[in-house]
Each structure stands twice: as C-alpha cells, then as structure tokens.
Design an enzyme around this catalytic site. Structure first.
Site, mmCIF file in Angstrom:
data_model
loop_
_atom_site.group_PDB
_atom_site.id
_atom_site.type_symbol
_atom_site.label_atom_id
_atom_site.label_comp_id
_atom_site.label_asym_id
_atom_site.label_seq_id
_atom_site.Cartn_x
_atom_site.Cartn_y
_atom_site.Cartn_z
ATOM 1 N N GLU A 121 0.862 -1.182 0.000
ATOM 2 C CA GLU A 121 0.000 0.000 0.000
ATOM 3 C C GLU A 121 0.894 1.226 0.000
ATOM 4 O OE1 GLU A 121 -3.623 2.285 2.390
ATOM 5 O OE2 GLU A 121 -3.001 0.275 3.040
ATOM 6 N N ASN A 170 -4.683 4.766 -1.923
ATOM 7 C CA ASN A 170 -5.937 5.219 -1.326
ATOM 8 C C ASN A 170 -6.332 6.574 -1.897
ATOM 9 O OD1 ASN A 170 -7.846 6.350 0.775
ATOM 10 N ND2 ASN A 170 -7.441 4.329 1.644
ATOM 11 N N GLU A 187 -7.966 2.197 -3.811
ATOM 12 C CA GLU A 187 -8.783 1.967 -2.620
ATOM 13 C C GLU A 187 -9.690 3.176 -2.383
ATOM 14 O OE1 GLU A 187 -6.325 1.058 0.690
ATOM 15 O OE2 GLU A 187 -5.291 -0.592 -0.297
ATOM 16 N N ASP A 228 -12.370 0.150 0.835
ATOM 17 C CA ASP A 228 -11.543 0.262 2.033
ATOM 18 C C ASP A 228 -12.398 0.554 3.265
ATOM 19 O OD1 ASP A 228 -9.249 0.305 3.519
ATOM 20 O OD2 ASP A 228 -8.630 2.322 2.921
ATOM 21 N N GLU A 269 -6.485 -5.135 7.551
ATOM 22 C CA GLU A 269 -5.502 -4.129 7.930
ATOM 23 C C GLU A 269 -5.265 -4.167 9.440
ATOM 24 O OE1 GLU A 269 -5.980 -0.379 5.105
ATOM 25 O OE2 GLU A 269 -7.854 -0.794 6.158
#
Length: 551
Positions: free
Chosen positions: A311, A366, A398, A428, A485
């Site tokens: 990520e 993200n 995400e 997410d 996560e």
C-alpha cells in the site's frame, strides 16, 4: 427569549446630500429674483393703476404697462424655476438615501453587508462599553447549502437564504445587527451582560434549532443546519475585524466538531489556525520541490506468507523537521485544495519507482473523499499510468466506504472507467460506513479491506471478532478477496488464518518503508532488477522537473 440587550439603538443623523447642498444657492437665487420681481410689480402696478384711476395718464404709462407685463412674466418664470430647483433637491435627496441604502444592504435578504456591519458593529461596541456591556458576534454558516443549491437550482437556494434570514431575525434580540457576509454565511451582533454568557448560549441554541427545522419551498421540504461561531468583544479584542475573525475561526471549529452546533472562540483555535496556515504554506512549496514521497507498507498472503504488494502511503520528508506523518498534513491538503496535486505527485513517483519490480507485485493507492468528487479522476490516473509506463493491472485503487455517501453517482462512473482500463478497485474500511452491503451491490469492487479498528481488537472484543468473521464469510460467498488491515502481532495473524484465506498488512509484517529499504527487501526476495534506489529517485525527480517545465 433571553436577558441580552434589547433596547433600540440611537438613530443616526440624516446623511448630507452633496448634490442638494450644491443646488441650494440656485434655489435661493431664483427665490430672490422672484421676490424682487414681485416688489417691482407692486411698485409699477401701483403707479400705472393710480394714474388710470386719477385720469392723469402720461406718455410714460404705455412703457410702464409693457414693463408691468414683462415683470409679470419674470415673476412666473422665477417662481417656476424655484419650484423646479426645489423638486430637484428633493429628488437628489431621495436618490442619495436609496444609494446609501443599496451601498449598505444585501439586496437578497435586506441585511447589512460586510462593510456596513463593520461600521455599525464598531458603534455598537462603543455603546456597549459605555453601558458596561459586551458585544457577542455570531458567524453563521449553513452546513449543506451547496448541496441544496446544486440539487434544486439557484432560485431555490436564494429562497432558502431569505427564509434563513427571517429565522435569524426572529431569534436575535430586537437591537441586534444582522448581516449577510456572502454566499451562505451570515453574522449577527448584539449586547449582553458579561456576567451572563448563558444568555448568548440560549440564543445560539435557539438559532440552531430554528434553522434545522424544515423549510417548505415550492411544495417541497428543504432541510439544512447551521454551524455557529461565537466571539465576545471584551477578551483583548480591539476591533470589529478581530471580533469577526475570531467568530469565523470558531465557526470552522464547529464544522470540524460535527456541524449543527455553536462553539465559542478560544485562543487555542487561533494557534491551531496559525499552525494550519504554516503547514499549508510548507506544502505549497514542498509539493513542487519533491518533498512528498511514497512509503510502502507490505501486503502478504496470510496462508503462505508470500509478499504480493504494497500500500502506497504519503510521507513528507521535510528538509528541517524530518519525516512528517500524514495525519499532520492530509486534512490540511483536503481543506485547501492541494490533495489532488499531492496525490498525483506521490502516485507518479510510486509508479516510476515500482515499474521494475516483479510483475506480481501490485501497488494499492488510497483515494481521498475530496478526490472522489472530481469526475475526471479516472482519466487523470490513467494519464499518470501512461506517462510513467506503469502497468494498469498492477494498480489497485482503494476507496473508503464513507467517501461514497455523498458521491455515489460520480463514484460509479469513476470505478467503471478505471476497471475498463484493467485497474482493480477495493472498498476500504469496510464496515464503518452507512450502507456497506448496498455499496457492494451497486459498485463492482474487486476486493474488500476490513477496517483496522476491528482487526486490532479481534482477540479482545467478541463483537469485533464476529464482525471480521461475518465480513470474511461475505467475501467468500461473493468470490471477493479480503485484506485485513492493522495486523500488529502473530496472535492476530493466527486468528485471521483460522477464518479463511485472506491477505493482510500491518506492523507484524513491516512498517511503511522508504524506497531504499523497500528495494533492499525486494532484492532479498529476488523480486526486482539491478537498478539502485538512488537511480530510481533521480529518475523520479527528473520526471517531476520535466512535468513542471511542460506544465
């Protein structure tokens, strides 16, 4: 309502019209001419009439008769001119009065404008000081006006602003000054007893309650709410501008605290604002200077332990303060409109740094809720991939679930465009939003990411464990991969393994790393080419400089 000051303000003296002053000499002159003509008429007329009655006409009488007629004409002309000048003076006075009113009032609501408020609030503060009173200043901002305006049209928005203005007037004390500062922002100022601030709280609470009640506009119910900032004139506040600024700062604090509430100003808010402005100024310099870098958090298959991606997380590598974490700058970037530029800068660098990694290694990026409002977001991401020659099938975008609440229509278009190019899309923070299942049904996601708040407490909280188990079963039934996560230790990892096949990330597998450490990790796993991290960084900076030159 309250025991705040309600006496009527002393009226201002009538304004002096410079045009009327200029016309006054002309009026006096015309009046003097008319008066002189009348006197002459009396003298000449007396002589002519007297001669006629006495029967003693002379050779001068015809001349006197003509003079008398001319005198009568002069009287009529002078009197008419005097009346015209008097009417012009009256018209100019009325026009000046209207001009003054227009210059000081908002044409939509009839409230004072910002400049007029500054003048009249200054007088109010002086009068309050003479009476041992204090002035409270409200700055009132509607919380969802743009949404109402965009959805229903500007004519509905204007109607709503007028109706909100009426409710503000109904709530304020009779002597209060009410102003529209612009857009959907209003202000109100009134006197109160310094020892009784609860009276101000009562007015603020009533105002918030009134504004939150539905408005019936063109047979439809429109609902909004208000965030109110409150400041007082007796706390080292030496000007109206300072008072307004403090109320404005407090209003934004009310927004940050959840909206639909009133917040008093305190000194810490100003210090926070100064810090925020410092961060914004630093970002405006740091983004083009390449100070924001991608850091990479490993993502692994829990069953096999195989690394399959990272990520991408932004870090500010400040030249003086060192590495700054995103919680100190992301919110500021969103508020000041820099989030898109920041995100594109970090993505560009990550794509350049990651394009020579093993083809099985993916990058997850993200997207901020603010970016999801941009209908061209998909095209911008695709353009970045093309310019950096990074494969689309190695990218996963995400999108947080809460970001979909106000932007579902745009999100559908963005996700469809991304997927058409081979980019994967993950939902997410699953489980923290408003309608998780509805979003899964409405949007074609490729992966579900379980929010870290559930994962970190899975071995301590039975409810968290049940939620994680339910999400895992849901993903399995939908044929949708799951990523957990926030895996911080081996015990959490073992519990998750027992729930089924999924990916995971967290400090147990490694903290986010800069490019140098990331490349060393990949080199140990024989998952990258021979280029050094210094070469990659140099190439990324050259790409950034080239982009600035052409852009």
């Amino acid at each position: 309502m309250s025991d705040a000051e309600t006496s009527e303000p002393v009226p201002e003296p009538a304004p002096v019209d410079p045009v009327a002053v200029e016309e006054q000499p002309r009026s006096l002159i015309s009046a003097a001419i008319a008066m002189a003509a009348i006197l002459m008429f009396a003298a000449l007329g007396g002589e002519v009439v007297g001669n006629i009655i006495a029967g003693t006409a002379t050779k001068r009488d015809p001349i006197l008769a003509v003079a008398l007629l001319l005198n009568i004409a002069l009287i009529l002309i002078g009197w008419r001119h005097h009346n015209e000048v008097t009417e012009q003076i009256a018209e100019h006075a009325e026009a000046a009065k209207r001009a003054k009113l227009l210059a000081s009032r908002d044409p939509l609501t009839g409230f004072l404008n910002r400049r007029a408020l500054a003048s009249e609030a200054g007088d109010l503060i002086n009068k309050a000081g003479a009476r041992n009173k204090v002035v409270a200043m409200f700055v009132i901002d509607l919380d969802s006006f743009k949404y109402v305006n965009d959805l229903n049209g500007h004519h509905i928005g204007d109607f709503l602003l007028r109706e909100v203005g009426k409710r503000i007037v109904e709530t304020m004390p009779g002597s209060a000054l009410c102003a529209r500062l612009g857009g959907d922002e209003f202000a109100a100022a009134f006197q109160f007893d310094a020892a009784n601030p609860s009276a101000v709280d009562a007015i603020a609470d009533e105002l918030i309650e009134r504004v939150s009640q539905p408005f019936m506009i063109e047979n439809q119910s429109i609902q909004t709410s208000a965030s109110v900032g409150v400041a007082r004139s007796d706390h080292d506040c030496n000007s109206v501008e300072t008072l307004l600024r403090r109320a404005d700062i407090a209003m934004y604090a009310a927004k940050r605290q959840g909206k639909n509430r009133a917040v008093w100003f305190d000194g810490s808010m100003e210090r926070l604002l100064e810090e925020r402005n410092r961060v914004e100024a630093g970002m405006r310099q740091g983004i083009p200077a390449g100070e924001f870098a991608p850091y990479y958090e490993p993502q692994v298959d829990l069953m096999t332990g195989r690394l399959h991606g990272f990520e991408v997380l932004a870090r500010w590598e400040h030249p003086e303060q060192g590495v700054i974490m995103p919680d100190q700058f992301i919110t500021v970037a969103e508020e000041c409109g820099l989030i898109a530029e920041l995100s594109e800068c970090v993505m560009r660098r990550a794509f350049i740094e990651g394009r020579d990694w093993d083809p099985q290694i993916s990058l997850s990026v993200n997207i901020s809720p603010a970016q999801l409002k941009d209908p061209w977001l998909a095209q911008k991401i695709i353009k970045l991939l093309t310019e950096t020659n990074f494969p689309a099938n190695r990218l996963e975008i995400e999108i947080t679930e809460t970001a979909l609440f106000d932007n579902l229509g745009i999100a559908q278009s963005i996700i469809t465009s991304l997927k058409n190019q081979g980019i994967r899309v993950a939902l997410d923070d699953f489980g923290t939003g408003y309608s998780s299942l509805a979003h899964l049904r409405a949007l074609p996601f490729d992966r579900i990411k379980i929010d870290r708040s559930f994962v970190t407490s899975i071995n301590k909280d039975s409810e968290s464990a049940a939620i994680v188990d339910a999400i895992t079963r849901l993903g399995t039934s939908l044929g949708m991969p799951i990523t957990a996560e926030g895996i911080e230790d081996e015990k959490i990892a073992d519990i998750l393994k027992g729930l089924g096949n999924m990916a995971g990330q967290g400090w147990h597998f490694g903290k986010p790393m800069a490019i140098g450490k990331t490349r060393r990790m990949l080199a140990d796993l024989d998952m990258l080419t021979a280029r050094s991290s210094e070469e990659i960084a140099k190439e990324a900076m050259e790409e950034l400089r080239k982009l600035r030159r052409t852009g």
